[in-house]
Design a protein around this motif. Structure first.
Motif, PDB file in Angstrom:
ATOM      1  N   ARG A 145       0.833  -1.210   0.000  1.00 48.67           N
ATOM      2  CA  ARG A 145       0.000   0.000   0.000  1.00 48.67           C
ATOM      3  C   ARG A 145       0.868   1.261   0.000  1.00 48.67           C
ATOM      4  N   GLN A 146       2.000   1.135   0.653  1.00 45.27           N
ATOM      5  CA  GLN A 146       2.921   2.266   0.754  1.00 45.27           C
ATOM      6  C   GLN A 146       3.550   2.593  -0.601  1.00 45.27           C
ATOM      7  N   ASP A 147       4.019   1.562  -1.309  1.00 48.51           N
ATOM      8  CA  ASP A 147       4.795   1.765  -2.540  1.00 48.51           C
ATOM      9  C   ASP A 147       3.960   1.751  -3.824  1.00 48.51           C
ATOM     10  N   ARG A 148       2.790   1.134  -3.776  1.00 50.38           N
ATOM     11  CA  ARG A 148       1.912   1.042  -4.963  1.00 50.38           C
ATOM     12  C   ARG A 148       2.663   0.567  -6.210  1.00 50.38           C
ATOM     13  N   PRO A 149       3.187  -0.619  -6.191  1.00 49.23           N
ATOM     14  CA  PRO A 149       3.941  -1.111  -7.348  1.00 49.23           C
ATOM     15  C   PRO A 149       3.046  -1.305  -8.570  1.00 49.23           C
ATOM     16  N   ASP A 150       3.675  -1.311  -9.742  1.00 45.55           N
ATOM     17  CA  ASP A 150       2.932  -1.534 -10.993  1.00 45.55           C
ATOM     18  C   ASP A 150       2.539  -2.998 -11.142  1.00 45.55           C
ATOM     19  N   PHE A 151       3.408  -3.905 -10.684  1.00 44.86           N
ATOM     20  CA  PHE A 151       3.145  -5.342 -10.805  1.00 44.86           C
ATOM     21  C   PHE A 151       3.508  -6.051  -9.497  1.00 44.86           C
ATOM     22  N   VAL A 152       2.714  -7.036  -9.142  1.00 51.17           N
ATOM     23  CA  VAL A 152       3.044  -7.943  -8.039  1.00 51.17           C
ATOM     24  C   VAL A 152       3.286  -9.324  -8.648  1.00 51.17           C
ATOM     25  N   LEU A 153       4.508  -9.784  -8.551  1.00 52.23           N
ATOM     26  CA  LEU A 153       4.878 -11.109  -9.059  1.00 52.23           C
ATOM     27  C   LEU A 153       4.544 -12.143  -7.988  1.00 52.23           C
ATOM     28  N   ILE A 154       3.561 -12.999  -8.267  1.00 50.71           N
ATOM     29  CA  ILE A 154       3.142 -14.037  -7.312  1.00 50.71           C
ATOM     30  C   ILE A 154       4.046 -15.247  -7.487  1.00 50.71           C
ATOM     31  N   LEU A 155       4.908 -15.476  -6.511  1.00 53.24           N
ATOM     32  CA  LEU A 155       5.864 -16.584  -6.605  1.00 53.24           C
ATOM     33  C   LEU A 155       5.221 -17.935  -6.291  1.00 53.24           C
ATOM     34  N   PRO A 156       4.359 -18.062  -5.260  1.00 52.13           N
ATOM     35  CA  PRO A 156       3.642 -19.325  -5.071  1.00 52.13           C
ATOM     36  C   PRO A 156       2.414 -19.381  -5.986  1.00 52.13           C
ATOM     37  N   TRP A 157       2.667 -19.649  -7.271  1.00 52.04           N
ATOM     38  CA  TRP A 157       1.612 -19.587  -8.289  1.00 52.04           C
ATOM     39  C   TRP A 157       0.464 -20.550  -8.008  1.00 52.04           C
ATOM     40  N   ASN A 158       0.714 -21.591  -7.212  1.00 51.99           N
ATOM     41  CA  ASN A 158      -0.354 -22.536  -6.878  1.00 51.99           C
ATOM     42  C   ASN A 158      -1.428 -21.896  -6.002  1.00 51.99           C
ATOM     43  N   LEU A 159      -1.115 -20.753  -5.387  1.00 52.28           N
ATOM     44  CA  LEU A 159      -2.086 -20.027  -4.556  1.00 52.28           C
ATOM     45  C   LEU A 159      -2.536 -18.739  -5.244  1.00 52.28           C
ATOM     46  N   ARG A 160      -2.397 -18.691  -6.547  1.00 51.37           N
ATOM     47  CA  ARG A 160      -2.669 -17.481  -7.330  1.00 51.37           C
ATOM     48  C   ARG A 160      -4.025 -16.855  -7.004  1.00 51.37           C
ATOM     49  N   GLU A 161      -5.093 -17.650  -7.074  1.00 48.66           N
ATOM     50  CA  GLU A 161      -6.437 -17.092  -6.890  1.00 48.66           C
ATOM     51  C   GLU A 161      -6.632 -16.581  -5.465  1.00 48.66           C
ATOM     52  N   GLY A 185      -2.529  -1.408 -10.256  1.00 48.12           N
ATOM     53  CA  GLY A 185      -1.540  -2.478 -10.163  1.00 48.12           C
ATOM     54  C   GLY A 185      -2.054  -3.772 -10.783  1.00 48.12           C
ATOM     55  N   ARG A 186      -1.132  -4.598 -11.253  1.00 51.44           N
ATOM     56  CA  ARG A 186      -1.496  -5.866 -11.900  1.00 51.44           C
ATOM     57  C   ARG A 186      -0.710  -7.007 -11.269  1.00 51.44           C
ATOM     58  N   PHE A 187      -1.163  -8.229 -11.545  1.00 51.74           N
ATOM     59  CA  PHE A 187      -0.540  -9.425 -10.988  1.00 51.74           C
ATOM     60  C   PHE A 187       0.136 -10.230 -12.092  1.00 51.74           C
ATOM     61  N   VAL A 188       1.216 -10.888 -11.746  1.00 55.19           N
ATOM     62  CA  VAL A 188       1.992 -11.675 -12.710  1.00 55.19           C
ATOM     63  C   VAL A 188       2.327 -13.034 -12.105  1.00 55.19           C
ATOM     64  N   THR A 189       2.221 -14.084 -12.910  1.00 55.54           N
ATOM     65  CA  THR A 189       2.786 -15.385 -12.562  1.00 55.54           C
ATOM     66  C   THR A 189       3.612 -15.862 -13.752  1.00 55.54           C
ATOM     67  N   CYS A 190       4.611 -16.686 -13.475  1.00 59.26           N
ATOM     68  CA  CYS A 190       5.536 -17.130 -14.531  1.00 59.26           C
ATOM     69  C   CYS A 190       5.380 -18.594 -14.908  1.00 59.26           C
ATOM     70  N   VAL A 191       4.672 -19.376 -14.100  1.00 53.77           N
ATOM     71  CA  VAL A 191       4.552 -20.807 -14.331  1.00 53.77           C
ATOM     72  C   VAL A 191       3.087 -21.167 -14.511  1.00 53.77           C
TER      73      VAL A 191
END
Length: 407
Positions: free
Chosen positions: A365-381, A395-401
């Motif tokens: 909330r402090q930094d308001r990033p443009d993207f949040v990279l979700i590393l534990p993609w199995n818990l994405r939802e 802000g948007r969300f990203v997963t890589c796998v």
């Protein structure tokens, strides 16, 4: 190096991730001034039994020490999964106040709390001190030991046999698989049941889940390989369930070979599915390296592109799988300045290898990033739902796998 199940010499490389520090060896501030030890992270496929495995390059006890930082109860979806399982198992097996439930790798009591709430006697076996203490604080009797044949002999002599043995996401963590399964057979009551959950190797390959590879995971299983391992120790698989957890897992139900449990059609159906996928042939296991490299390269390209265009990307979830991905890709704090995590046991530490700091979620909330990279993609939802406020500033969300997805 020989197969940890059948002792066949290993030659076929399944995946080579170079070297990395243990994925749960989080760093304190003092440790930042000391060198880290990196270990080879290379997997082989056994040409005889098709067990995919890594060499034990670091001792079991060192990986699961008293300062182990993974606490199961910080995932709401995992708690709900555990509660549903207990409801089902109690009904299916007719467990009552005269039964005994044992959970191996019981962590912080995330599952046994639901057994105890029903008044069913239960006991946890958990080698890591911090999580064992957390379980005891929930009122769960916990023995702070590694499980194996020697422990099983002592337990049966002192306490008798267990009517239900639960072992979730621990089979992969066992260096001596034969000793472990022999112990299960010894502790199990004559008509008792064992349930074990583990990530399904077929799903790992299908969905390019190379980041689930780390030193704590000594083995990666198909159903046909697990069936062979259990049969060697007089145990029979009588049911299997396909689960969505951890990117696609199996829950096997096992019993003594001559027990009354009738085999369900699901066992043969999944064995046939694996055979049709080619899992009984070495060809299936070759070529996975290029799939892993594509995931890694796509992730790195995304981070570099955002860095060039002054868009801020931060991470969510200081998960072991995230550490595998970040270290293989060579990502440091210049591309991912920090990761936030809900667990206070990880906050204030730094990720192993990449040395990226782990912060409290309030930093988002402090930094308001443009993207949040979700590393534990199995818990994405679950995570996107939890962090829905990120969208209020665009802000948007990203997963890589298994593929790079922005949402």
């Amino acid at each position: 190096m020989k197969c940890r199940f059948c002792s066949t010499p290993l030659h076929d490389v399944f995946l080579d991730l170079g070297s990395a520090p243990p994925s749960n060896a989080f760093l304190t501030a003092d440790a930042l001034n000391a060198p880290e030890t990196w270990f080879p992270l290379k997997l082989f496929t056994c040409e005889k039994c098709h067990l995919v495995q890594v060499d034990e390059v670091q001792s079991h006890s060192a990986l699961f020490a008293s300062d182990y930082v993974y606490y199961s109860s910080f995932s709401r979806s995992w708690l709900a999964h555990a509660e549903r399982y207990v409801d089902s198992a109690v009904t299916r097996l007719g467990l009552n106040q005269k039964s005994l439930v044992m959970e191996i790798a019981s962590n912080d009591g995330y599952l046994l709390q639901y057994v105890a709430a029903r008044g069913i006697p239960c006991i946890g076996i958990e080698p890591t001190g911090g999580t064992a203490l957390a379980a005891r604080q929930k009122g769960i009797e916990t023995i702070e030991r590694f499980f194996g044949n020697e422990f099983a002999e002592e337990f049966v002599h002192q306490r008798g046999n267990a009517d239900l043995i639960v072992a979730n996401n621990v089979l992969a963590h066992v260096p001596d698989i034969n000793d472990f399964v022999a112990g299960l057979a010894l502790v199990l009551a004559e008509q008792g049941a064992i349930t074990i959950e583990f990530p399904h190797l077929m799903e790992l390959v299908k969905h390019r889940q190379f980041d689930t590879v780390y030193h704590e995971h000594f083995s990666y299983f198909s159903l046909h390989t697990v069936k062979a391992i259990f049969a060697t120790h007089g145990l029979r698989l009588w049911n299997v369930e396909q689960l969505s957890t951890h990117g696609g897992s199996l829950r096997i139900w096992a019993a003594h070979e001559h027990s009354h449990h009738l085999q369900k059609p699901a066992v043969d159906a999944l064995l046939e599915k694996e055979a049709l996928a080619g899992m009984n042939d070495l060809t299936f296991y070759r070529g996975f390296q290029s799939q892993a490299d594509k995931v890694k390269n796509d992730c790195l390209a995304f981070l570099l592109q955002q860095h060039r265009t002054d868009r801020k990307v931060v991470g969510y979830g200081a998960a072991a799988k995230g550490n595998t991905l970040l270290n293989y890709a060579g990502v440091k704090a210049d591309l991912l300045p920090y990761v936030v995590d809900a667990s206070p046991h990880k906050q204030g530490h730094w990720l192993p290898g990449s040395r990226i700091p782990v912060l409290d979620e309030s930093r988002l909330r402090q930094d308001r990033p443009d993207f949040v990279l979700i590393l534990p993609w199995n818990l994405r939802e679950e995570i996107i739902d939890q962090l829905g406020y990120v969208r209020t500033w665009g802000g948007r969300f990203v997963t890589c796998v298994p593929d790079l997805i922005t949402d």
